[in-house]
Design a protein around this motif. Structure first.
Motif, PDB file in Angstrom:
ATOM      1  N   TYR A  14      32.924  48.163  53.204  1.00  0.00           N
ATOM      2  CA  TYR A  14      32.728  48.368  54.575  1.00  0.00           C
ATOM      3  C   TYR A  14      34.525  47.206  55.118  1.00  0.00           C
ATOM      4  O   TYR A  14      33.545  45.737  55.451  1.00  0.00           O
ATOM      5  N   GLN A  62      36.539  49.443  57.884  1.00  0.00           N
ATOM      6  CA  GLN A  62      36.316  48.263  59.004  1.00  0.00           C
ATOM      7  C   GLN A  62      37.148  49.215  60.132  1.00  0.00           C
ATOM      8  O   GLN A  62      37.011  49.951  60.886  1.00  0.00           O
ATOM      9  N   HIS A  65      36.497  52.899  60.484  1.00  0.00           N
ATOM     10  CA  HIS A  65      35.326  53.147  61.897  1.00  0.00           C
ATOM     11  C   HIS A  65      35.644  52.853  63.334  1.00  0.00           C
ATOM     12  O   HIS A  65      35.285  53.643  63.831  1.00  0.00           O
ATOM     13  N   ILE A  80      27.428  53.388  56.992  1.00  0.00           N
ATOM     14  CA  ILE A  80      28.227  53.130  55.675  1.00  0.00           C
ATOM     15  C   ILE A  80      27.469  52.632  54.274  1.00  0.00           C
ATOM     16  O   ILE A  80      26.464  52.006  54.002  1.00  0.00           O
ATOM     17  N   GLN A 110      23.115  51.816  56.384  1.00  0.00           N
ATOM     18  CA  GLN A 110      23.744  51.597  54.907  1.00  0.00           C
ATOM     19  C   GLN A 110      23.010  51.786  53.921  1.00  0.00           C
ATOM     20  O   GLN A 110      22.012  52.067  53.971  1.00  0.00           O
TER      21      GLN A 110
END
Length: 91
Positions: free
Chosen positions: A15, A20, A23, A37, A47
């Motif tokens: 991440y 990111q 995402h 994640i 996560q």
């Protein structure tokens, strides 16, 4: 058909900047998908760590480029579900 079509459960592995960005992109194109994640150290309820990864739980796994394809978890993901690098082509 893009690799993310019909993805309902998406795991983003790593991440940093690329994870990111992936995402953000996938949230726009898969608004109804659930996202998880995966990092070496989980920092929240959404996560997981590679040790707790269950490949059958995901339709799509997006792996950050810094994670080796030879990692045992990457090998699991390749056998069961789609493993995608964080790069997409938009048609």
């Amino acid at each position: 058909m893009p690799i993310w079509d019909n993805a309902e459960n998406i795991c983003i592995w790593g991440y940093g900047a690329e994870g990111q960005a992936a995402h953000r992109f996938l949230k726009q194109h898969c608004p109804n998908a659930a996202f998880t994640i995966m990092q070496d150290k989980a920092e929240g309820t959404d996560q997981i760590t590679p040790d707790t990864f269950k490949p059958n739980a995901y339709d799509l796994v997006v792996k950050s480029p810094g994670i080796s394809l030879y990692h045992p978890t990457a090998q699991q993901a390749q056998k069961v579900r789609a493993l995608a690098p964080p790069c997409f082509t938009i048609s």
